[in-house]
Design a protein around this motif. Sequence first.
Motif, PDB file in Angstrom:
ATOM      1  N   ASP A 121       0.831  -1.201   0.000  1.00 19.30           N
ATOM      2  CA  ASP A 121       0.000   0.000   0.000  1.00 19.30           C
ATOM      3  C   ASP A 121       0.865   1.250   0.000  1.00 19.30           C
ATOM      4  N   TYR A 125       1.006   3.861  -3.085  1.00 24.40           N
ATOM      5  CA  TYR A 125       0.565   5.237  -2.883  1.00 24.40           C
ATOM      6  C   TYR A 125       1.538   6.222  -3.513  1.00 24.40           C
ATOM      7  N   TYR A 235      -5.291   8.115  -3.618  1.00 22.49           N
ATOM      8  CA  TYR A 235      -4.253   7.360  -4.327  1.00 22.49           C
ATOM      9  C   TYR A 235      -3.984   5.979  -3.726  1.00 22.49           C
ATOM     10  N   GLY A 236      -4.559   5.681  -2.574  1.00 17.83           N
ATOM     11  CA  GLY A 236      -4.243   4.449  -1.873  1.00 17.83           C
ATOM     12  C   GLY A 236      -4.697   3.185  -2.587  1.00 17.83           C
ATOM     13  N   TRP A 242      -2.480   6.590   4.027  1.00 20.74           N
ATOM     14  CA  TRP A 242      -1.606   7.569   3.386  1.00 20.74           C
ATOM     15  C   TRP A 242      -2.389   8.773   2.858  1.00 20.74           C
ATOM     16  N   ASP A 243      -3.569   8.533   2.309  1.00 21.44           N
ATOM     17  CA  ASP A 243      -4.380   9.645   1.806  1.00 21.44           C
ATOM     18  C   ASP A 243      -4.762  10.591   2.935  1.00 21.44           C
TER      19      ASP A 243
END
Length: 252
Positions: A121, A125, A235-236, A242-243
């Motif tokens: 992931d 990302y 974008y994950g 992360w987003d």
Amino acid sequence: MKPQLPNIDFTNFQTISSLFVTLTVIIFVRYLVVSGLYHLVFFTFLKKAFQDRFLHKKSLKKSQLQKEIFWSFISGLIFAATGLLMYFLYINGFTAIYTDFSTASFLYIPFSIFLFLFLQDAYYYWFHRWMHLPKVYKYMHLIHHKSIHTSVLTSFSFHPLETIFQAAFLPIVIVILPIHIYALLFVLLIMTISATINHAGVEIYPSGKFGKWFQKWFIGATHHDNHHRKFNYNYGLYFTFWDRLMKTEFEK
């Protein structure tokens, strides 16, 4: 029981060619079967139950579906080549894959699965954000984003360069991350199912209080559909971590 994996003679061109063709057929047919069954279940058998959860109201163009199948076949070839590379690394002792359950604690197996997905992931990302740079986008990621309204067939529809970069993670991670062979196979299954769920155009994750919590942390069809429609958000791959951290998550 310790699974026995056969050795392959990588110096025999005919053997390697046959294995490559076999892997390509397995990967591509699996993609078609999983995609077809998923679409059949939610858009035919359970259509009435899920019609309010369909993300697109119009039928997709036949030309889009044909292009998705074409690019997905190319992806299948690349994934098959990656599978061969992974097997070569394994039989030559270059990987951290193990087959004996006594090698590590049973508790390590679910942990290794999570760690694999977490690392993938993170990798995806930042790779995904890089692909959205204007100078990179048109050469790699544009093919995938031509499917603004996605389908189950979009899940493998990538430019060959993008597929290569995506697939590159696999031989790298099996070299550094100890993982049982069955855990690895389970992760590969998750990858296929997750890609199908995220591109199918129907939200199957639960609603209500639990559903809101679940979708806060895990990426589903709605989350990824917003990426295809809004472009510079979400974008994950599996998790929203992360987003949310980088403030690239689209909020309605």
